[in-house]
Write an enzyme that holds these catalytic residues in place. Structure first.
Site, PDB file in Angstrom:
ATOM      1  N   ASP A 164      28.010  18.800 -34.731  1.00 18.66           N
ATOM      2  CA  ASP A 164      28.028  17.433 -34.189  1.00 18.66           C
ATOM      3  C   ASP A 164      27.161  17.378 -32.919  1.00 18.66           C
ATOM      4  O   ASP A 164      27.308  18.225 -32.029  1.00 18.66           O
ATOM      5  CB  ASP A 164      29.493  17.080 -33.859  1.00 18.66           C
ATOM      6  N   HIS A 165      26.266  16.419 -32.852  1.00 17.38           N
ATOM      7  CA  HIS A 165      25.423  16.209 -31.659  1.00 17.38           C
ATOM      8  C   HIS A 165      24.645  17.451 -31.216  1.00 17.38           C
ATOM      9  O   HIS A 165      24.674  17.801 -30.017  1.00 17.38           O
ATOM     10  CB  HIS A 165      26.267  15.678 -30.479  1.00 17.38           C
ATOM     11  N   GLU A 221      19.584  10.572 -35.506  1.00 20.71           N
ATOM     12  CA  GLU A 221      20.162   9.375 -34.867  1.00 20.71           C
ATOM     13  C   GLU A 221      19.070   8.515 -34.253  1.00 20.71           C
ATOM     14  O   GLU A 221      18.164   9.006 -33.587  1.00 20.71           O
ATOM     15  CB  GLU A 221      21.181   9.771 -33.785  1.00 20.71           C
ATOM     16  N   HIS A 235      31.656   6.306 -28.031  1.00 24.99           N
ATOM     17  CA  HIS A 235      32.553   7.463 -27.958  1.00 24.99           C
ATOM     18  C   HIS A 235      33.723   7.216 -26.991  1.00 24.99           C
ATOM     19  O   HIS A 235      33.595   6.436 -26.054  1.00 24.99           O
ATOM     20  CB  HIS A 235      31.787   8.711 -27.500  1.00 24.99           C
ATOM     21  N   GLY A 236      34.825   7.917 -27.246  1.00 28.02           N
ATOM     22  CA  GLY A 236      35.928   7.920 -26.297  1.00 28.02           C
ATOM     23  C   GLY A 236      37.012   6.891 -26.594  1.00 28.02           C
ATOM     24  O   GLY A 236      37.019   6.266 -27.662  1.00 28.02           O
ATOM     25  N   ASN A 264      32.829   9.088 -38.003  1.00 26.04           N
ATOM     26  CA  ASN A 264      33.200  10.164 -37.062  1.00 26.04           C
ATOM     27  C   ASN A 264      34.456   9.825 -36.277  1.00 26.04           C
ATOM     28  O   ASN A 264      34.521   8.769 -35.632  1.00 26.04           O
ATOM     29  CB  ASN A 264      32.063  10.382 -36.058  1.00 26.04           C
ATOM     30  N   ILE A 265      35.413  10.739 -36.297  1.00 25.33           N
ATOM     31  CA  ILE A 265      36.691  10.508 -35.620  1.00 25.33           C
ATOM     32  C   ILE A 265      37.088  11.753 -34.829  1.00 25.33           C
ATOM     33  O   ILE A 265      37.304  12.821 -35.405  1.00 25.33           O
ATOM     34  CB  ILE A 265      37.792  10.170 -36.657  1.00 25.33           C
ATOM     35  N   ASP A 266      37.147  11.608 -33.539  1.00 25.43           N
ATOM     36  CA  ASP A 266      37.607  12.685 -32.664  1.00 25.43           C
ATOM     37  C   ASP A 266      38.735  12.186 -31.760  1.00 25.43           C
ATOM     38  O   ASP A 266      39.840  12.735 -31.735  1.00 25.43           O
ATOM     39  CB  ASP A 266      36.430  13.211 -31.819  1.00 25.43           C
ATOM     40  N   SER A 267      38.482  11.089 -31.044  1.00 17.88           N
ATOM     41  CA  SER A 267      39.457  10.607 -30.051  1.00 17.88           C
ATOM     42  C   SER A 267      40.838  10.364 -30.655  1.00 17.88           C
ATOM     43  O   SER A 267      41.856  10.666 -30.014  1.00 17.88           O
ATOM     44  CB  SER A 267      38.947   9.324 -29.392  1.00 17.88           C
TER      45      SER A 267
HETATM   46  P1  13P Z   1      35.338   8.896 -31.173  1.00 14.19           P
HETATM   47  O1  13P Z   1      35.298   9.239 -29.726  1.00 14.19           O
HETATM   48  O2  13P Z   1      35.380   7.412 -31.386  1.00 14.19           O
HETATM   49  O3  13P Z   1      36.421   9.587 -31.916  1.00 14.19           O
HETATM   50  O4  13P Z   1      33.942   9.385 -31.818  1.00 14.19           O
HETATM   51  C1  13P Z   1      33.764  10.718 -32.230  1.00 14.19           C
HETATM   52  C2  13P Z   1      32.354  11.039 -32.567  1.00 14.19           C
HETATM   53  O5  13P Z   1      31.504  10.191 -32.741  1.00 14.19           O
HETATM   54  C3  13P Z   1      32.015  12.448 -32.701  1.00 14.19           C
HETATM   55  O6  13P Z   1      30.642  12.642 -32.893  1.00 14.19           O
HETATM   56  O1  G3H Z   2      30.943  12.808 -29.871  1.00 12.22           O
HETATM   57  C1  G3H Z   2      31.506  13.683 -29.250  1.00 12.22           C
HETATM   58  C2  G3H Z   2      32.720  14.328 -29.796  1.00 12.22           C
HETATM   59  O2  G3H Z   2      33.846  13.524 -29.562  1.00 12.22           O
HETATM   60  C3  G3H Z   2      32.853  15.724 -29.264  1.00 12.22           C
HETATM   61  O3  G3H Z   2      33.224  15.706 -27.942  1.00 12.22           O
HETATM   62  O4  G3H Z   2      31.625  17.202 -26.743  1.00 12.22           O
HETATM   63  O5  G3H Z   2      33.941  16.757 -25.845  1.00 12.22           O
HETATM   64  O6  G3H Z   2      33.626  18.197 -27.870  1.00 12.22           O
HETATM   65  P1  G3H Z   2      33.087  17.057 -27.034  1.00 12.22           P
HETATM   66 ZN    ZN Z   3      29.398  11.205 -31.905  1.00  9.19          ZN
END
Ligand code: 13P
Ligand code: G3H
Ligand code: ZN
Length: 313
Positions: free
Chosen positions: A82-83, A136, A182-183, A258-261
């Site tokens: 990711d990124h 991207e 993000h976030g 994409n789902i992290d938060s």
């Molecule tokens: P969120 O912060 O909305 O979960 O996005 C996660 C993300 O884009 C990871 O690349």
């Molecule tokens: O887009 C970013 C992701 O939520 C990953 O976050 O760089 O804090 O691991 P991180």
């Molecule tokens: Zn992202």
């Protein structure tokens, strides 16, 4: 089953009008919660690892955790960077067995982004087996920008650039900016959350059948925010993308969400609640076990109500 790349997964998702969940992982409980949900609902999945996650958990642990999830669940899994911010990081991941990488040149000039992305694609596609690449175009607003996404029009993806970018770089999928970020603070209180579906439509007219990616797509589940605040946390005005908007995007050209938060909120809610309700507990398995259960529950919810990826294995 070996790890797979995104090629066939996205072809099926595009045709079927659903999206694949791309969940960020950096520890065992989250990997298990996600993949157990996917196994129960017969959903393919992308497990993605950021540079920060690699630093936290060490690449070798993450690689073997994901391998263990495959052996345990037999779910089709993509291991994705990711990124990625440099050719060297992408190369390192490709060389160590990742089946997909993102090269994020969105902060560069257009020509620099094309050049960097093309270099990563050439390396990834020459690899055996073929590694897929996500590029991207356009910039997501971040909390650090101190500007809400709807106020940052200048950074949305320009549909007039996407065909040139995709054909010149050879990427397999494209992340675009249409109002997500993000976030946990994506909109200001009182704002009506919305996404620029007009841009998504124009992008897919220029790139028929081509898989689009949405970053920053957590809903910031209010049930978890409420638990966090009730049990000693402080997250006022945490707001995400409404689920119906994400569901709509998944029926369109968006094949990866994409789902992290939301997973971070799930674990934090579970741990805060557990420790307040059981002040005598000190075995991490007790509260991290709750974290894993909450992750499993929210991933199942997403698969059914947002992604539509259930019964697709
Ligand atoms: P969120 O912060 O909305 O979960 O996005 C996660 C993300 O884009 C990871 O690349
Ligand atoms: O887009 C970013 C992701 O939520 C990953 O976050 O760089 O804090 O691991 P991180
Ligand atoms: Zn992202």
């Amino acid at each position: 089953m070996p790890l797979v790349n995104t090629k066939e997964m996205f072809e099926k998702a595009y045709k079927g009008g659903y999206a694949i969940g791309a969940f960020n992982v950096s520890d065992m409980e989250v990997v298990q919660g996600i993949t157990e949900a996917c196994k129960e609902l017969k959903s393919p999945v992308i497990l993605q690892v950021s540079a920060g996650a690699r630093k936290y958990a060490k690449p070798v642990y993450l690689k073997h955790l994901v391998q263990a999830a495959i052996e345990d669940t037999d779910v089709p899994i993509v291991l994705h960077l990711d990124h990625g911010d440099s050719f060297e990081l992408c190369k390192d991941c490709i060389d160590s067995g990742f089946t997909s990488v993102m090269i994020d040149g969105s902060h560069l000039t257009y020509e620099e982004n094309v050049a960097l992305t093309k270099k990563v694609v050439e390396y990834a596609h020459a690899h055996t087996p073929y590694v897929t690449v996500e590029g991207e175009l356009g910039q997501l607003a971040g909390i650090e920008d101190d500007v809400s996404v709807s106020e940052s029009d200048a950074n949305f993806t320009d549909p007039n650039q996407v065909y040139d970018f995709v054909t010149r770089t050879g990427v397999d999928s494209l992340a675009i900016a249409i109002g997500t970020s993000h976030g946990a603070y994506k909109f200001k209180p009182g704002q009506t959350p919305h996404l620029r579906f007009d841009i998504l439509e124009k992008v897919s007219e220029k790139l028929p059948g081509f898989p689009i990616v949405l970053h920053g797509a957590s809903s910031v589940v209010q049930e978890y925010v409420e638990i966090i605040n009730r049990f000693g946390g402080k997250m006022p005005d945490a707001i995400g993308i409404p689920e119906d908007l994400l569901r709509k995007a998944a029926t369109m050209a968006v094949c990866k969400i994409n789902i992290d938060s939301d997973l971070r909120l799930a674990v934090t809610a579970a741990v805060r609640k557990h420790l307040v309700e059981h002040p005598d507990h000190f075995d991490p398995r007790q509260y991290l076990g709750d974290g894993r259960a909450y992750v499993k529950e929210i991933v199942k919810h997403k698969i059914i109500n947002v992604l539509g990826s259930n019964d697709k294995i």
